[in-house]
Design a protein around this motif. Sequence first.
Motif, PDB file in Angstrom:
ATOM      1  N   GLN A 113       1.541 -30.240 -76.052  1.00 35.51           N
ATOM      2  CA  GLN A 113       1.106 -29.388 -74.553  1.00 35.51           C
ATOM      3  C   GLN A 113       1.519 -27.972 -74.784  1.00 35.51           C
ATOM      4  OE1 GLN A 113       4.583 -30.681 -72.959  1.00 35.51           O
ATOM      5  NE2 GLN A 113       3.247 -30.064 -70.910  1.00 35.51           N
ATOM      6  N   ILE A 114       2.172 -27.555 -76.120  1.00 32.89           N
ATOM      7  CA  ILE A 114       2.546 -25.514 -76.758  1.00 32.89           C
ATOM      8  C   ILE A 114       0.676 -25.917 -77.142  1.00 32.89           C
ATOM      9  CG2 ILE A 114       3.343 -24.656 -78.268  1.00 32.89           C
ATOM     10  CD1 ILE A 114       5.020 -25.398 -75.690  1.00 32.89           C
ATOM     11  N   GLY A 126       5.546 -16.503 -72.196  1.00 34.98           N
ATOM     12  CA  GLY A 126       6.435 -16.893 -70.988  1.00 34.98           C
ATOM     13  C   GLY A 126       5.475 -17.186 -70.200  1.00 34.98           C
ATOM     14  N   GLU A 127       4.125 -17.413 -70.082  1.00 37.18           N
ATOM     15  CA  GLU A 127       3.696 -18.500 -69.354  1.00 37.18           C
ATOM     16  C   GLU A 127       3.682 -19.949 -69.632  1.00 37.18           C
ATOM     17  OE1 GLU A 127      -0.769 -15.742 -68.103  1.00 37.18           O
ATOM     18  OE2 GLU A 127      -0.562 -16.526 -70.135  1.00 37.18           O
ATOM     19  N   ILE A 128       4.028 -20.190 -70.738  1.00 34.19           N
ATOM     20  CA  ILE A 128       3.928 -21.349 -71.704  1.00 34.19           C
ATOM     21  C   ILE A 128       5.722 -21.970 -71.409  1.00 34.19           C
ATOM     22  CG2 ILE A 128       3.865 -23.081 -74.003  1.00 34.19           C
ATOM     23  CD1 ILE A 128       2.131 -20.572 -74.790  1.00 34.19           C
ATOM     24  N   GLY A 133       8.934 -25.273 -68.661  1.00 29.62           N
ATOM     25  CA  GLY A 133      10.726 -25.784 -68.575  1.00 29.62           C
ATOM     26  C   GLY A 133      11.156 -24.972 -69.434  1.00 29.62           C
ATOM     27  N   TRP A 134      10.377 -25.023 -70.280  1.00 28.27           N
ATOM     28  CA  TRP A 134      10.977 -24.797 -71.954  1.00 28.27           C
ATOM     29  C   TRP A 134      11.404 -22.422 -72.137  1.00 28.27           C
ATOM     30  CZ3 TRP A 134       7.211 -26.949 -74.688  1.00 28.27           C
ATOM     31  CH2 TRP A 134       7.183 -28.882 -74.457  1.00 28.27           C
ATOM     32  N   LYS A 142       7.564 -23.525 -81.195  1.00 29.26           N
ATOM     33  CA  LYS A 142       7.247 -24.543 -81.755  1.00 29.26           C
ATOM     34  C   LYS A 142       5.175 -23.682 -81.902  1.00 29.26           C
ATOM     35  CE  LYS A 142       9.574 -28.015 -78.114  1.00 29.26           C
ATOM     36  NZ  LYS A 142       9.585 -28.719 -79.538  1.00 29.26           N
ATOM     37  N   ILE A 143       5.624 -23.163 -81.487  1.00 25.94           N
ATOM     38  CA  ILE A 143       4.289 -22.478 -81.999  1.00 25.94           C
ATOM     39  C   ILE A 143       4.587 -21.798 -83.141  1.00 25.94           C
ATOM     40  CG2 ILE A 143       3.218 -20.220 -81.461  1.00 25.94           C
ATOM     41  CD1 ILE A 143       3.224 -20.139 -78.891  1.00 25.94           C
TER      42      ILE A 143
END
Length: 164
Positions: A113-114, A126-128, A133-134, A142-143
């Motif tokens: 998803q990321i 920020g948008e992710i 919700g993280w 995660k990136i």
Amino acid sequence: MTEAELTIAYTTYGHLVLRRCRRLLRDPTAAEDASQEVFLRLWRYGHAFHLADSKVAWLYRVADRCCLDRLARRRELSLDAAPEPQTPDRAAALEDGELVLRYLARFDDALRQIAIYHFLDELTQGEIAAQTGWSRQTVNKKISVLRDHATRMRVELERATHET
């Protein structure tokens, strides 16, 4: 959803959904199938589509789910298949995002998803965070994990290229 509404949605958004499925699956036939599945789900769940603020975002979420399900099934059939050989120039030129998207099946759902949001949709952290919700810190971690995976995959591809 009526047949006329479905036809309008397909005419308006079909090419976007197909392009997204092709990008995620990297297989034209599987992408066509996934795209059709998206519109079957639209037929079934049209009420949710009508309530969505962004029709494209709704279709992309459904396309992502369809494609990720297909990738999971594909992975079950061939767990960690050897990477495709690349020319040395091509292996070195692969960017993190391209590598990550190419091997989405290797990641768990959260990383997939990321990866989609960051490398395909090019959303900011920020948008992710808002989408998932993280926290931004979790998204950043995660990136970083995805970039580490990309580095290892690049080494793996270069090694496979030199062995052939």
